[in-house]
Design a protein around this motif. Structure first.
Motif, mmCIF file in Angstrom:
data_model
loop_
_atom_site.group_PDB
_atom_site.id
_atom_site.type_symbol
_atom_site.label_atom_id
_atom_site.label_comp_id
_atom_site.label_asym_id
_atom_site.label_seq_id
_atom_site.Cartn_x
_atom_site.Cartn_y
_atom_site.Cartn_z
ATOM 1 N N LEU A 83 4.248 -7.205 3.108
ATOM 2 C CA LEU A 83 4.108 -8.494 2.409
ATOM 3 C C LEU A 83 5.430 -8.947 1.801
ATOM 4 O O LEU A 83 5.454 -9.903 1.018
ATOM 5 N N LYS A 84 6.513 -8.255 2.139
ATOM 6 C CA LYS A 84 7.856 -8.619 1.684
ATOM 7 C C LYS A 84 8.015 -8.504 0.170
ATOM 8 O O LYS A 84 8.744 -9.284 -0.457
ATOM 9 N N VAL A 85 7.326 -7.538 -0.430
ATOM 10 C CA VAL A 85 7.501 -7.310 -1.862
ATOM 11 C C VAL A 85 8.864 -6.690 -2.093
ATOM 12 O O VAL A 85 9.283 -5.791 -1.362
ATOM 13 N N GLN A 86 9.543 -7.167 -3.118
ATOM 14 C CA GLN A 86 10.892 -6.702 -3.398
ATOM 15 C C GLN A 86 10.890 -5.199 -3.675
ATOM 16 O O GLN A 86 10.194 -4.725 -4.565
ATOM 17 N N ALA A 87 11.690 -4.459 -2.898
ATOM 18 C CA ALA A 87 11.691 -3.004 -3.011
ATOM 19 C C ALA A 87 12.728 -2.496 -3.997
ATOM 20 O O ALA A 87 12.562 -1.425 -4.582
ATOM 21 N N ASN A 88 13.807 -3.227 -4.189
ATOM 22 C CA ASN A 88 14.857 -2.752 -5.081
ATOM 23 C C ASN A 88 14.522 -3.075 -6.532
ATOM 24 O O ASN A 88 13.807 -4.027 -6.833
ATOM 25 N N GLY A 89 15.035 -2.261 -7.428
ATOM 26 C CA GLY A 89 14.786 -2.460 -8.845
ATOM 27 C C GLY A 89 15.796 -3.397 -9.464
ATOM 28 O O GLY A 89 16.536 -4.097 -8.768
ATOM 29 N N PRO A 90 15.849 -3.456 -10.791
ATOM 30 C CA PRO A 90 16.800 -4.325 -11.485
ATOM 31 C C PRO A 90 18.242 -3.945 -11.161
ATOM 32 O O PRO A 90 18.539 -2.833 -10.749
ATOM 33 N N LEU A 145 8.082 -3.248 -6.368
ATOM 34 C CA LEU A 145 7.331 -2.459 -5.395
ATOM 35 C C LEU A 145 6.461 -1.415 -6.099
ATOM 36 O O LEU A 145 5.285 -1.225 -5.752
ATOM 37 N N THR A 146 7.027 -0.746 -7.098
ATOM 38 C CA THR A 146 6.276 0.260 -7.842
ATOM 39 C C THR A 146 5.085 -0.367 -8.550
ATOM 40 O O THR A 146 3.969 0.170 -8.531
ATOM 41 N N LYS A 147 5.315 -1.518 -9.164
ATOM 42 C CA LYS A 147 4.231 -2.191 -9.886
ATOM 43 C C LYS A 147 3.156 -2.694 -8.930
ATOM 44 O O LYS A 147 1.964 -2.652 -9.249
ATOM 45 N N PHE A 148 3.554 -3.152 -7.752
ATOM 46 C CA PHE A 148 2.572 -3.600 -6.765
ATOM 47 C C PHE A 148 1.687 -2.431 -6.333
ATOM 48 O O PHE A 148 0.464 -2.579 -6.227
ATOM 49 N N CYS A 149 2.303 -1.280 -6.079
ATOM 50 C CA CYS A 149 1.529 -0.115 -5.643
ATOM 51 C C CYS A 149 0.532 0.322 -6.711
ATOM 52 O O CYS A 149 -0.615 0.663 -6.403
ATOM 53 N N GLU A 150 0.954 0.308 -7.968
ATOM 54 C CA GLU A 150 0.046 0.678 -9.055
ATOM 55 C C GLU A 150 -1.115 -0.309 -9.139
ATOM 56 O O GLU A 150 -2.273 0.092 -9.304
ATOM 57 N N SER A 151 -0.813 -1.597 -9.029
ATOM 58 C CA SER A 151 -1.874 -2.610 -9.106
ATOM 59 C C SER A 151 -2.825 -2.523 -7.920
ATOM 60 O O SER A 151 -4.039 -2.710 -8.079
ATOM 61 N N MET A 152 -2.293 -2.229 -6.738
ATOM 62 C CA MET A 152 -3.157 -2.131 -5.567
ATOM 63 C C MET A 152 -4.107 -0.948 -5.691
ATOM 64 O O MET A 152 -5.280 -1.037 -5.289
ATOM 65 N N TRP A 153 -3.631 0.151 -6.242
ATOM 66 C CA TRP A 153 -4.508 1.305 -6.460
ATOM 67 C C TRP A 153 -5.628 0.945 -7.436
ATOM 68 O O TRP A 153 -6.802 1.212 -7.188
ATOM 69 N N CYS A 194 3.773 -10.656 -4.896
ATOM 70 C CA CYS A 194 4.044 -11.167 -3.550
ATOM 71 C C CYS A 194 4.628 -12.577 -3.575
ATOM 72 O O CYS A 194 4.881 -13.156 -2.513
ATOM 73 N N LYS A 195 4.786 -13.125 -4.782
ATOM 74 C CA LYS A 195 5.321 -14.478 -4.975
ATOM 75 C C LYS A 195 4.422 -15.551 -4.361
ATOM 76 O O LYS A 195 4.897 -16.596 -3.921
ATOM 77 N N CYS A 196 3.127 -15.274 -4.326
ATOM 78 C CA CYS A 196 2.142 -16.298 -3.941
ATOM 79 C C CYS A 196 1.702 -16.992 -5.221
ATOM 80 O O CYS A 196 0.644 -16.688 -5.783
ATOM 81 N N GLN A 197 2.532 -17.938 -5.686
ATOM 82 C CA GLN A 197 2.365 -18.470 -7.024
ATOM 83 C C GLN A 197 1.047 -19.211 -7.208
ATOM 84 O O GLN A 197 0.359 -19.041 -8.219
#
Length: 395
Positions: free
Chosen positions: A67-74, A129-137, A254-257
């Motif tokens: 889904l092209k979620v940003q993988a790199n951190g700050p 990416l980390t936050k997306f994975c936690e939310s998906m779980w 996913c930036k689906c605003q």
């Protein structure tokens, strides 16, 4: 220890009049909840945590990348031994006096040092990416357990008539589906209790930790005393809003605003209706009044009701934050940036930001650089905060 347990589980405290623990012993004709059953929750909580790790790595992460979620951190701060020593050994938020001292020592202007500390603090934040994975779980689990709860409860008489929660008490046999529902929910909340210390840190960590303690306590005591019917209603009601919340967070990452805004609006409605409407009229009404009418007064009744009222206080607090954030968004015409509960924009609010944070190379301390680094983010809103410190981060 046996004496302490006997004192703690005094049946005159925990059970209504004329009811004893012997009445709740399982027989060949019917099974009843047993305190020993709760030991299953601990190994199951560990299994749930391990399943989560596997799920996030082999299912959620590939989905996020697809889904092209940003993988790199700050953005990482420029290596600097002196500043790193101050950051790790002294303070992550240097005051004005220390900043001036470091400015003279390094021959950097104060704004560059402030920017370095912001980047260094953000460097420890989790990636999108980390936050997306936690939310998906969490979304997957909440969707599963909520669906299970609805399918189970729609076949029960106490879903439509809460007085049935107390009909025939304590001689209410423990159905296998109810036993499974209770143990899985308890195991999940135990896993949250432990994983909260290693999960993404939210601003409302203390409030959520209190919520988990109250929830685990209520599940445990209601199971042991066979007050499981009203317990299933409470569990299912609380899972409803969590499903929508995690879906909204994933859409945001996913930036689906537009989808994110719609889901957050849905979440706000479901949360307020279920926690401020249905919960007090449905759950508190039956535990405060119908339970007393059916079984009379006994000490544990007040323990349960106090814990349930604490949950309602937390509901009111979170609802206040949601309404306040939504009001600010509407009044400022920025509905796309509202931050309900603790996560609406946590991909931004988890990260301190500033317009001059993008500059990675510190400048020497000159009058020109001092003029060019005046902050503008507070005016144009580039830091992504709409509600600032008013909304907590999390559910």
């Amino acid at each position: 220890m046996a004496g302490i347990l006997a004192w703690f589980w005094n049946e005159r405290f925990w059970l209504p009049h004329n009811v004893t623990w012997a009445d709740l012993q399982s027989t060949e004709e019917a099974a009843f909840p047993q305190a020993e059953d709760l030991y299953l929750a601990f190994p199951l909580a560990f299994c749930i945590f391990m399943i989560r790790l596997l799920f996030e790595r082999f299912i959620a992460k590939p989905c996020a990348l697809g889904l092209k979620v940003q993988a790199n951190g700050p953005q990482k701060a420029q290596p600097n031994a002196i500043l790193e020593k101050v950051f790790t050994a002294i303070t992550k938020h240097p005051d004005e006096k220390r900043l001036e001292g470091l400015s003279k020592q390094l021959d950097w202007d104060v704004r560059s040092i402030q920017r370095w500390f912001r980047q260094r603090r953000n460097q420890e934040k989790p990636s999108t990416l980390t936050k997306f994975c936690e939310s998906m779980w969490r979304f997957t689990f909440y969707l599963y357990i909520f669906t299970y709860g609805v399918r189970f409860l729609k076949k029960t008489p106490w879903l439509w008539n809460t007085r049935q929660c107390w009909n025939g008490y304590p001689y209410q046999p423990l159905m296998p589906d109810l036993h499974y529902y209770y143990i899985v929910e308890l195991s999940f909340y135990w896993s949250l209790m432990f994983s909260q210390f290693i999960d993404i840190k939210r601003k409302d960590f203390g409030i959520m930790f209190t919520h988990h303690i109250v929830t685990v306590t209520l599940i445990t005591f209601s199971y042991v005393t066979n007050l499981t019917r009203v317990g299933t209603l409470t569990l299912c009601l609380h899972d409803a809003a969590d499903v929508v919340l995690e879906a909204a967070k994933m859409a945001n990452y996913c930036k689906c605003q537009k989808l994110s805004d719609l889901l957050f609006l849905t979440f706000a409605i479901v949360f307020i209706v279920s926690r401020l409407g249905i919960y007090p009229l449905w759950i508190l009404n039956t535990t405060l009044f119908e339970l007393y009418e059916a079984l009379g007064n006994f000490p544990a009744l007040w323990v349960f009701n106090v814990l349930l009222v604490i949950l309602q206080i937390l509901h009111c607090f979170w609802s206040y934050l949601i309404i306040k954030a939504a009001y600010k968004a509407i009044s400022k015409g920025k509905a796309g940036k509202w931050n309900p509960l603790h996560v609406a924009k946590d991909d931004r609010s988890d990260i301190e930001s500033s317009s001059d944070e993008e500059e990675t190379v510190p400048r020497s301390k000159t009058p020109h650089s001092a003029i060019s680094t005046n902050g503008t983010s507070g005016a144009n809103g580039t830091n992504g905060y709409l509600t600032g410190g008013t909304c907590s981060e999390e559910h």
